[in-house]
Design a protein around this motif. Structure first.
Motif, PDB file in Angstrom:
ATOM      1  N   PHE A 284      -6.241   7.503   0.608  1.00  0.00           N
ATOM      2  CA  PHE A 284      -5.623   6.483  -0.231  1.00  0.00           C
ATOM      3  C   PHE A 284      -5.773   5.098   0.402  1.00  0.00           C
ATOM      4  O   PHE A 284      -6.147   4.131  -0.259  1.00  0.00           O
ATOM      5  N   LEU A 285      -5.470   4.994   1.704  1.00  0.00           N
ATOM      6  CA  LEU A 285      -5.541   3.691   2.372  1.00  0.00           C
ATOM      7  C   LEU A 285      -6.971   3.163   2.453  1.00  0.00           C
ATOM      8  O   LEU A 285      -7.192   1.959   2.338  1.00  0.00           O
ATOM      9  N   VAL A 286      -7.937   4.050   2.652  1.00  0.00           N
ATOM     10  CA  VAL A 286      -9.335   3.610   2.650  1.00  0.00           C
ATOM     11  C   VAL A 286      -9.668   2.973   1.299  1.00  0.00           C
ATOM     12  O   VAL A 286     -10.262   1.894   1.240  1.00  0.00           O
TER      13      VAL A 286
ATOM     14  N   ALA B 264       0.821  -1.196   0.000  1.00  0.00           N
ATOM     15  CA  ALA B 264       0.000   0.000   0.000  1.00  0.00           C
ATOM     16  C   ALA B 264       0.863   1.256   0.000  1.00  0.00           C
ATOM     17  O   ALA B 264       0.598   2.197  -0.740  1.00  0.00           O
ATOM     18  N   LEU B 265       1.910   1.262   0.826  1.00  0.00           N
ATOM     19  CA  LEU B 265       2.759   2.452   0.881  1.00  0.00           C
ATOM     20  C   LEU B 265       3.564   2.626  -0.398  1.00  0.00           C
ATOM     21  O   LEU B 265       3.838   3.757  -0.816  1.00  0.00           O
ATOM     22  N   SER B 266       3.929   1.534  -1.026  1.00  0.00           N
ATOM     23  CA  SER B 266       4.617   1.619  -2.317  1.00  0.00           C
ATOM     24  C   SER B 266       3.713   2.293  -3.352  1.00  0.00           C
ATOM     25  O   SER B 266       4.133   3.199  -4.076  1.00  0.00           O
ATOM     26  N   ALA B 267       2.453   1.854  -3.400  1.00  0.00           N
ATOM     27  CA  ALA B 267       1.497   2.446  -4.334  1.00  0.00           C
ATOM     28  C   ALA B 267       1.226   3.913  -3.966  1.00  0.00           C
ATOM     29  O   ALA B 267       1.097   4.763  -4.852  1.00  0.00           O
ATOM     30  N   PHE B 268       1.145   4.219  -2.673  1.00  0.00           N
ATOM     31  CA  PHE B 268       0.938   5.604  -2.232  1.00  0.00           C
ATOM     32  C   PHE B 268       2.102   6.483  -2.675  1.00  0.00           C
ATOM     33  O   PHE B 268       1.901   7.593  -3.175  1.00  0.00           O
ATOM     34  N   ALA B 269       3.329   5.991  -2.504  1.00  0.00           N
ATOM     35  CA  ALA B 269       4.513   6.766  -2.888  1.00  0.00           C
ATOM     36  C   ALA B 269       4.528   7.041  -4.395  1.00  0.00           C
ATOM     37  O   ALA B 269       4.979   8.097  -4.829  1.00  0.00           O
TER      38      ALA B 269
ATOM     39  N   LEU C 274      -6.670  10.256  20.351  1.00  0.00           N
ATOM     40  CA  LEU C 274      -6.353   9.941  18.964  1.00  0.00           C
ATOM     41  C   LEU C 274      -7.630   9.788  18.158  1.00  0.00           C
ATOM     42  O   LEU C 274      -8.685   9.477  18.702  1.00  0.00           O
ATOM     43  N   THR C 275      -7.501   9.987  16.870  1.00  0.00           N
ATOM     44  CA  THR C 275      -8.606   9.774  15.947  1.00  0.00           C
ATOM     45  C   THR C 275      -8.274   8.545  15.119  1.00  0.00           C
ATOM     46  O   THR C 275      -7.124   8.348  14.729  1.00  0.00           O
ATOM     47  N   ALA C 276      -9.271   7.721  14.866  1.00  0.00           N
ATOM     48  CA  ALA C 276      -9.049   6.516  14.065  1.00  0.00           C
ATOM     49  C   ALA C 276     -10.001   6.507  12.882  1.00  0.00           C
ATOM     50  O   ALA C 276     -11.159   6.895  13.009  1.00  0.00           O
ATOM     51  N   ARG C 277      -9.498   6.062  11.774  1.00  0.00           N
ATOM     52  CA  ARG C 277     -10.323   5.868  10.584  1.00  0.00           C
ATOM     53  C   ARG C 277     -10.208   4.399  10.207  1.00  0.00           C
ATOM     54  O   ARG C 277      -9.109   3.902   9.954  1.00  0.00           O
ATOM     55  N   GLN C 278     -11.330   3.710  10.230  1.00  0.00           N
ATOM     56  CA  GLN C 278     -11.295   2.276   9.930  1.00  0.00           C
ATOM     57  C   GLN C 278     -10.949   2.053   8.469  1.00  0.00           C
ATOM     58  O   GLN C 278     -11.540   2.643   7.582  1.00  0.00           O
ATOM     59  N   LEU C 279      -9.972   1.175   8.262  1.00  0.00           N
ATOM     60  CA  LEU C 279      -9.555   0.827   6.913  1.00  0.00           C
ATOM     61  C   LEU C 279     -10.211  -0.466   6.450  1.00  0.00           C
ATOM     62  O   LEU C 279     -10.541  -0.616   5.279  1.00  0.00           O
ATOM     63  N   MET C 280     -10.395  -1.400   7.398  1.00  0.00           N
ATOM     64  CA  MET C 280     -10.961  -2.695   7.019  1.00  0.00           C
ATOM     65  C   MET C 280     -11.434  -3.436   8.266  1.00  0.00           C
ATOM     66  O   MET C 280     -10.734  -3.469   9.277  1.00  0.00           O
ATOM     67  N   ALA C 281     -12.616  -4.019   8.171  1.00  0.00           N
ATOM     68  CA  ALA C 281     -13.081  -4.901   9.241  1.00  0.00           C
ATOM     69  C   ALA C 281     -12.227  -6.163   9.211  1.00  0.00           C
ATOM     70  O   ALA C 281     -11.826  -6.619   8.145  1.00  0.00           O
TER      71      ALA C 281
ATOM     72  N   TRP D 154      -7.503   1.696  -0.909  1.00  0.00           N
ATOM     73  CA  TRP D 154      -6.658   0.515  -1.112  1.00  0.00           C
ATOM     74  C   TRP D 154      -7.234  -0.697  -0.363  1.00  0.00           C
ATOM     75  O   TRP D 154      -7.364  -1.776  -0.916  1.00  0.00           O
ATOM     76  N   PHE D 155      -7.612  -0.499   0.893  1.00  0.00           N
ATOM     77  CA  PHE D 155      -8.177  -1.603   1.673  1.00  0.00           C
ATOM     78  C   PHE D 155      -9.556  -2.003   1.151  1.00  0.00           C
ATOM     79  O   PHE D 155      -9.907  -3.174   1.166  1.00  0.00           O
ATOM     80  N   ARG D 156     -10.340  -1.042   0.686  1.00  0.00           N
ATOM     81  CA  ARG D 156     -11.648  -1.357   0.090  1.00  0.00           C
ATOM     82  C   ARG D 156     -11.448  -2.262  -1.126  1.00  0.00           C
ATOM     83  O   ARG D 156     -12.154  -3.248  -1.300  1.00  0.00           O
ATOM     84  N   ASP D 157     -10.441  -1.936  -1.949  1.00  0.00           N
ATOM     85  CA  ASP D 157     -10.166  -2.760  -3.123  1.00  0.00           C
ATOM     86  C   ASP D 157      -9.676  -4.151  -2.737  1.00  0.00           C
ATOM     87  O   ASP D 157     -10.044  -5.146  -3.358  1.00  0.00           O
ATOM     88  N   ILE D 158      -8.853  -4.239  -1.698  1.00  0.00           N
ATOM     89  CA  ILE D 158      -8.367  -5.538  -1.199  1.00  0.00           C
ATOM     90  C   ILE D 158      -9.557  -6.379  -0.717  1.00  0.00           C
ATOM     91  O   ILE D 158      -9.673  -7.557  -1.029  1.00  0.00           O
ATOM     92  N   ALA D 159     -10.448  -5.759   0.061  1.00  0.00           N
ATOM     93  CA  ALA D 159     -11.590  -6.484   0.622  1.00  0.00           C
ATOM     94  C   ALA D 159     -12.535  -6.964  -0.471  1.00  0.00           C
ATOM     95  O   ALA D 159     -13.255  -7.959  -0.287  1.00  0.00           O
TER      96      ALA D 159
END
Length: 193
Positions: free
Chosen positions: A179-181, A1-6, A44-51, A183-188
């Motif tokens: 981006f991570l939201v 994911a970080l590779s794709a983000f970069a 802290l604030t959290a944003r769920q990426l994947m269940a 990426w994880f949505r696509d993975i799921a």
């Protein structure tokens, strides 16, 4: 994911720090962290990426030889592979079924602080293991591991992006979160997930 983000955001400098220990984002100067499970700090604030559910599992060979547990108290008669995450919760497993909660203290001959090693031991028939679906889905799909006590649930290990609570999030952290939201949505959405 970080590779794709970069690749997508070449102007953002990415520094990856891997640790199994909790970090203080503010004191250690991190913009964000990826965590599994509950948020440890209300500042802290959290944003769920994947269940990401956790399941109790073992190899078919172990279950055939030792029998399948039907309820948490049955685990006292089983070898349990324990992943050491913190001393206060070592060997303590929490289960829920409807309005009922049970906490059991388990034991076994093998324990580790490494999830991959624990999974290998379970694959080799050494006992019962709690792991997240993220980690063991391929082994369940291939039949190398089998779930047990499926009418009981375990605390989830949802994957979250965590960052210090701020009224104005930096553009780079917002870009990473968005981006991570995706990426994880696509993975799921993949059939093997």
């Amino acid at each position: 994911a970080l590779s794709a983000f970069a690749r997508e955001y070449p102007e953002v400098e990415v520094q990856l720090h891997l640790t199994d220990r909790p970090v203080n984002l503010v004191e250690q100067g991190f913009d964000a962290a990826i965590r599994f499970g509950d948020l440890p700090d209300s500042r802290l604030t959290a944003r769920q990426l994947m269940a990401n559910a956790r399941v109790l599992c073992a190899s078919p060979a172990y279950l055939d030889a030792s029998g399948e547990p039907a309820q948490p108290s049955d685990l006292a008669a089983h070898q349990c592979i324990v992943i050491r995450e913190s001393d206060e919760t070592y060997g303590t497993w929490h289960f829920r079924q409807a309005d009922r909660q049970e906490t059991v203290k388990v034991r076994g001959m093998l324990s580790t602080n490494d999830g991959a090693a624990a999974t290998t031991w379970a694959l080799n028939g050494h006992g019962m293991l709690i792991r997240s679906m993220w980690d063991i889905r391929p082994y369940l799909a291939s039949g190398q591991l089998r779930t047990a006590m499926t009418d009981w649930t375990l605390p989830a290990a949802d994957i979250k992006l965590v960052y210090p609570t701020k009224s104005h999030l930096s553009a780079k952290t917002r870009a990473l979160a968005d981006f991570l939201v995706r990426w994880f949505r696509d993975i799921a959405a993949r059939p093997e997930c």
